[in-house]
Design a protein around this motif. Structure first.
Motif, PDB file in Angstrom:
ATOM      1  N   VAL A 172       0.851  -1.188   0.000  1.00 56.62           N
ATOM      2  CA  VAL A 172       0.000   0.000   0.000  1.00 56.62           C
ATOM      3  C   VAL A 172       0.886   1.238   0.000  1.00 56.62           C
ATOM      4  N   GLN A 173       0.622   2.131  -0.937  1.00 58.22           N
ATOM      5  CA  GLN A 173       1.330   3.406  -0.984  1.00 58.22           C
ATOM      6  C   GLN A 173       0.699   4.395  -0.020  1.00 58.22           C
ATOM      7  N   GLU A 174      -0.661   4.394  -0.012  1.00 60.33           N
ATOM      8  CA  GLU A 174      -1.392   5.319   0.852  1.00 60.33           C
ATOM      9  C   GLU A 174      -2.805   4.792   1.067  1.00 60.33           C
ATOM     10  N   TYR A 175      -3.296   4.937   2.298  1.00 59.58           N
ATOM     11  CA  TYR A 175      -4.678   4.593   2.612  1.00 59.58           C
ATOM     12  C   TYR A 175      -5.341   5.835   3.183  1.00 59.58           C
ATOM     13  N   ILE A 176      -6.378   6.296   2.492  1.00 65.06           N
ATOM     14  CA  ILE A 176      -7.118   7.477   2.933  1.00 65.06           C
ATOM     15  C   ILE A 176      -8.480   6.970   3.424  1.00 65.06           C
ATOM     16  N   GLU A 177      -8.561   6.708   4.721  1.00 65.77           N
ATOM     17  CA  GLU A 177      -9.747   6.051   5.298  1.00 65.77           C
ATOM     18  C   GLU A 177     -11.024   6.836   5.072  1.00 65.77           C
ATOM     19  N   GLU A 178     -10.984   8.159   5.244  1.00 62.65           N
ATOM     20  CA  GLU A 178     -12.204   8.960   5.107  1.00 62.65           C
ATOM     21  C   GLU A 178     -12.744   8.963   3.682  1.00 62.65           C
ATOM     22  N   ARG A 179     -11.911   8.603   2.711  1.00 65.50           N
ATOM     23  CA  ARG A 179     -12.356   8.515   1.311  1.00 65.50           C
ATOM     24  C   ARG A 179     -12.474   7.061   0.847  1.00 65.50           C
ATOM     25  N   ASP A 180     -12.223   6.112   1.773  1.00 65.35           N
ATOM     26  CA  ASP A 180     -12.251   4.684   1.434  1.00 65.35           C
ATOM     27  C   ASP A 180     -11.401   4.419   0.190  1.00 65.35           C
ATOM     28  N   LEU A 181     -10.161   4.872   0.233  1.00 66.78           N
ATOM     29  CA  LEU A 181      -9.301   4.833  -0.935  1.00 66.78           C
ATOM     30  C   LEU A 181      -7.927   4.277  -0.572  1.00 66.78           C
ATOM     31  N   ILE A 182      -7.557   3.208  -1.246  1.00 68.38           N
ATOM     32  CA  ILE A 182      -6.255   2.572  -1.048  1.00 68.38           C
ATOM     33  C   ILE A 182      -5.485   2.682  -2.360  1.00 68.38           C
ATOM     34  N   PHE A 183      -4.308   3.304  -2.314  1.00 66.29           N
ATOM     35  CA  PHE A 183      -3.422   3.365  -3.471  1.00 66.29           C
ATOM     36  C   PHE A 183      -2.298   2.352  -3.283  1.00 66.29           C
ATOM     37  N   TYR A 184      -1.874   1.733  -4.384  1.00 64.20           N
ATOM     38  CA  TYR A 184      -0.827   0.711  -4.342  1.00 64.20           C
ATOM     39  C   TYR A 184       0.436   1.205  -5.031  1.00 64.20           C
ATOM     40  N   LYS A 185       1.584   0.754  -4.512  1.00 65.98           N
ATOM     41  CA  LYS A 185       2.873   1.126  -5.104  1.00 65.98           C
ATOM     42  C   LYS A 185       3.023   0.505  -6.483  1.00 65.98           C
ATOM     43  N   ALA A 186       2.678  -0.758  -6.606  1.00 63.99           N
ATOM     44  CA  ALA A 186       2.792  -1.466  -7.888  1.00 63.99           C
ATOM     45  C   ALA A 186       1.854  -2.664  -7.856  1.00 63.99           C
ATOM     46  N   VAL A 187       1.349  -3.037  -9.014  1.00 70.51           N
ATOM     47  CA  VAL A 187       0.513  -4.233  -9.149  1.00 70.51           C
ATOM     48  C   VAL A 187       0.996  -5.012 -10.364  1.00 70.51           C
ATOM     49  N   GLU A 188       0.553  -6.251 -10.472  1.00 68.33           N
ATOM     50  CA  GLU A 188       0.972  -7.117 -11.571  1.00 68.33           C
ATOM     51  C   GLU A 188      -0.235  -7.669 -12.310  1.00 68.33           C
ATOM     52  N   ASN A 189       0.024  -8.181 -13.493  1.00 68.99           N
ATOM     53  CA  ASN A 189      -0.976  -8.897 -14.286  1.00 68.99           C
ATOM     54  C   ASN A 189      -2.226  -8.072 -14.577  1.00 68.99           C
ATOM     55  N   GLU A 190      -2.032  -6.795 -14.903  1.00 67.39           N
ATOM     56  CA  GLU A 190      -3.169  -5.941 -15.227  1.00 67.39           C
ATOM     57  C   GLU A 190      -3.702  -6.243 -16.624  1.00 67.39           C
ATOM     58  N   THR A 191      -4.991  -6.219 -16.724  1.00 66.74           N
ATOM     59  CA  THR A 191      -5.685  -6.245 -18.005  1.00 66.74           C
ATOM     60  C   THR A 191      -6.248  -4.846 -18.207  1.00 66.74           C
ATOM     61  N   PHE A 192      -6.233  -4.342 -19.435  1.00 69.64           N
ATOM     62  CA  PHE A 192      -6.716  -2.986 -19.678  1.00 69.64           C
ATOM     63  C   PHE A 192      -8.003  -3.003 -20.481  1.00 69.64           C
ATOM     64  N   ILE A 193      -8.951  -2.220 -19.998  1.00 69.52           N
ATOM     65  CA  ILE A 193     -10.244  -2.071 -20.645  1.00 69.52           C
ATOM     66  C   ILE A 193     -10.249  -0.710 -21.331  1.00 69.52           C
ATOM     67  N   GLU A 194     -10.592  -0.693 -22.607  1.00 73.76           N
ATOM     68  CA  GLU A 194     -10.705   0.570 -23.332  1.00 73.76           C
ATOM     69  C   GLU A 194     -12.125   1.084 -23.181  1.00 73.76           C
ATOM     70  N   MET A 195     -12.240   2.190 -22.476  1.00 70.35           N
ATOM     71  CA  MET A 195     -13.551   2.769 -22.192  1.00 70.35           C
ATOM     72  C   MET A 195     -13.893   3.825 -23.230  1.00 70.35           C
ATOM     73  N   ASN A 196     -15.117   3.739 -23.716  1.00 75.47           N
ATOM     74  CA  ASN A 196     -15.664   4.731 -24.633  1.00 75.47           C
ATOM     75  C   ASN A 196     -16.888   5.369 -23.984  1.00 75.47           C
ATOM     76  N   GLU A 197     -17.357   6.453 -24.555  1.00 80.61           N
ATOM     77  CA  GLU A 197     -18.505   7.158 -23.979  1.00 80.61           C
ATOM     78  C   GLU A 197     -19.686   6.205 -23.820  1.00 80.61           C
ATOM     79  N   GLY A 198     -20.268   6.209 -22.634  1.00 76.64           N
ATOM     80  CA  GLY A 198     -21.405   5.342 -22.328  1.00 76.64           C
ATOM     81  C   GLY A 198     -21.026   4.036 -21.661  1.00 76.64           C
TER      82      GLY A 198
END
Length: 155
Positions: free
Chosen positions: A93-119
């Motif tokens: 974990v790079q940072e955990y902001i509890e009041e925003r329920d948000l966890i940031f990570y230093k690095a992750v592996e095996n990501e798949t990427f989704i190409e988002m379009n409008e809608g």
């Protein structure tokens, strides 16, 4: 994780009620006519964050997850990629902001990427680590809605 579009003829009763409410809200609302900000759908348990953001190169965009809320990320205008991978307890974990329920990570592996379009929308559950607002082609300002749903409403 679920990926779809408001342009699909998806039967909303197939989704749990809180998710169906969020998708209905996305289908029925003209987000280009609204000011950026937070909009309550069902009090503090289901609400929408409307914002404009510049897409970032992959190495500048942060991977994130949440403990208490799931995200319904909806692209109103522009193009982006969203990286997604499964939770791994070994990720630092790079940072955990509890009041925003948000966890940031230093690095992750095996990501798949989704190409988002409008809608398009993606639903990310707490075990789905996601990296939103990654450049898809060229940098641009996107308009986006993130509907936050308290995970306890699905029980």
């Amino acid at each position: 994780m679920i990926y779809s579009s408001i342009k699909c003829n998806t039967e909303l009763p197939n989704y749990p009620t809180p998710i169906a409410k969020a998708i209905s809200y996305l289908k029925e609302t003209d987000f280009m006519a609204l000011e950026t900000g937070i909009y309550e759908i069902e009090g503090k348990t289901i609400y929408a964050q409307l914002f404009d953001k510049e897409t970032l190169p992959l190495d500048e965009a942060l991977a994130e997850s949440h403990k208490k809320f799931l995200d319904v990320q909806f692209l109103v205008k522009g193009r982006e990629k969203i990286g997604v991978t499964n939770f791994n307890k070994n990720y630092q974990v790079q940072e955990y902001i509890e009041e925003r329920d948000l966890i940031f990570y230093k690095a992750v592996e095996n990501e798949t990427f989704i190409e988002m379009n409008e809608g398009d929308f993606c639903i990310f559950f707490p075990d789905d680590i996601h990296r939103p607002a990654v450049v898809n082609g060229e940098k641009m300002i996107i308009r986006k809605v993130v509907v936050k749903i308290d995970i306890d409403t699905l029980k």
